[in-house]
Scaffold this motif. Structure first.
Motif: not given
Length: 414
Positions: A222-226, A230-234, A357-360
């Motif tokens: 699910s992490m790559p999909g987030l 989501d342009p904000l997260l990316r 986890g993904g952001y960091m």
């Protein structure tokens, strides 16, 4: 009698459930303080090596131009932990996960402190980085336990501990190394992690509702999909990569010219205290994000980050100007970091562990790139080249923010 007894039992059960709900949605000052302290000590483990790179290079006969590999490999371990350990917090007992990580960190630090060869030392540093992600597990837990209207403030408070650890690590490691060598730094930290593990056993809440019932592979998928959806997260993750590349460029390479000026490890570490201004700004940035001012905070911080490299570039002329640049750079980096986390947590309630986890991972990759690039550039072009590199990372982040505009880098309700 039976009806009365059942009613009393029901009242007790409701009271217990209410108490548990309160425990699971509010954080006491004691819990926040312990979380911040644990984050500070844990993240310091990753940064202790930076002012000691010359001593470590001499101990293991590593060439100065390649010693940045120590920091890079530590962040490689950190990225692996972010991608594969932190997401476990969305499915496992977070209390056991956090305590387990702190106990294993104790062992990893002991291995580093007693490593007989460079290979064992580097493997130990990878393990230190891998287990250092307990910081993000605690940040995610803080975001989950805090009430929505206090989430930014609580995350900011814990982040103050993170930044204090990052910047205080340089002075502490320098002072301990001057007293007993660089190995003493890691052995003392191993003892601290053991003590914190025991305290966490007593303070961590036992009744935290798990956000998901998914299995581990489903969470990882699910992490790559987030990020794709989501342009904000990316966009916030890309900003994190760039600002921490700039941050690592300064703090990794700075020890080399300062050591050449015959400054001791303790004296070099004192510059970390100048950077503690960033820690003071961190919680304030979280409050601004709570008020819908996250994008304006980011713009101001990135302008400040770019400008900070001017006094930093004058290192050979004035240590006072260097200290001023350090204050500005660390304040700017942490303002962006806290704002990023506040915005993405608000936009994605219920997936905090995999989010952090993904952001960091972007944060750590940026730190790794900055570390290896800065020492390589310093060997070829000196401090002027390092300053240009740091400015380039900062300016790219600012241009990216302007190019994307406010709609894709701020929260939907900002």
């Amino acid at each position: 009698m039976t009806t009365g007894t059942q009613s009393a039992e029901n009242i007790c059960l409701v009271g217990t459930d209410t108490q548990r709900a309160r425990e699971s949605t509010n954080l006491s000052r004691l819990s926040l303080s312990l979380f911040a302290a644990t984050c500070g000590v844990s993240v310091a483990n990753i940064y202790y090596a930076q002012p000691l790179l010359d001593a470590i290079a001499a101990s293991f006969a590593i060439e100065p131009g390649r010693i940045g590999i120590v920091v890079t490999l530590t962040h490689v371990g950190y990225v692996l932990g972010l991608l594969f350990l932190v997401p476990l917090g969305d499915m496992l007992d977070r209390r056991k996960l956090i305590i387990g990580q702190t106990l294993l960190s104790t062992g990893a630090l002991a291995i580093v402190g007693t490593a007989p060869t460079a290979t064992i030392f580097l493997i130990g540093m990878i393990a230190v980085g891998l287990l250092g992600v307990v910081v993000q597990s605690l940040v995610a837990l803080t975001a989950t336990l805090a009430s929505p209207h206090e989430r930014g403030r609580s995350v900011g408070f814990v982040t103050v501990g993170v930044i204090t650890g990052i910047l205080g690590a340089r002075f502490i490691s320098g002072a301990l190394a001057d007293m007993g060598g660089w190995r003493l730094v890691y052995l003392v930290s191993a003892g601290l992690m053991l003590c914190l593990s025991l305290l966490l056993m007593r303070v961590l809440p036992r009744h935290v509702q798990r956000a998901h019932s998914e299995n581990y592979l489903a969470i990882l998928r699910s992490m790559p999909g987030l990020f794709l959806r989501d342009p904000l997260l990316r966009s916030r993750a890309i900003l994190a990569f760039l600002v921490f590349a700039s941050f690592s460029t300064l703090w990794t390479a700075m020890v080399l010219p300062l050591s050449a000026q015959s400054l001791s490890h303790t004296q070099i570490g004192l510059f970390g205290f100048a950077g503690l201004a960033g820690a003071l700004a961190a919680s304030g940035a979280g409050r601004l994000a709570d008020r819908g001012l996250g994008n304006w905070t980011t713009v101001a911080a990135l302008v400040l980050l770019t400008v900070s490299w001017l006094p930093i570039s004058l290192l050979s002329s004035s240590l006072v100007l260097l200290a001023l640049g350090v204050v500005l750079l660390d304040l700017a980096v942490q303002a962006v970091h806290v704002t990023n986390q506040s915005l993405i947590f608000a936009a994605h309630a219920g997936s905090h562990s995999r989010l952090v986890g993904g952001y960091m991972a972007f944060y750590s990759l940026g730190s790794a790139v900055g570390a290896i690039a800065s020492t390589t550039v310093y060997e070829a072009l000196g401090w002027t080249g390092v300053s240009m590199l740091g400015t380039g990372f900062s300016l790219t982040a600012l241009v990216l923010l302007v190019f994307l505009g406010t709609s894709r880098v701020s929260s939907p309700d900002a």
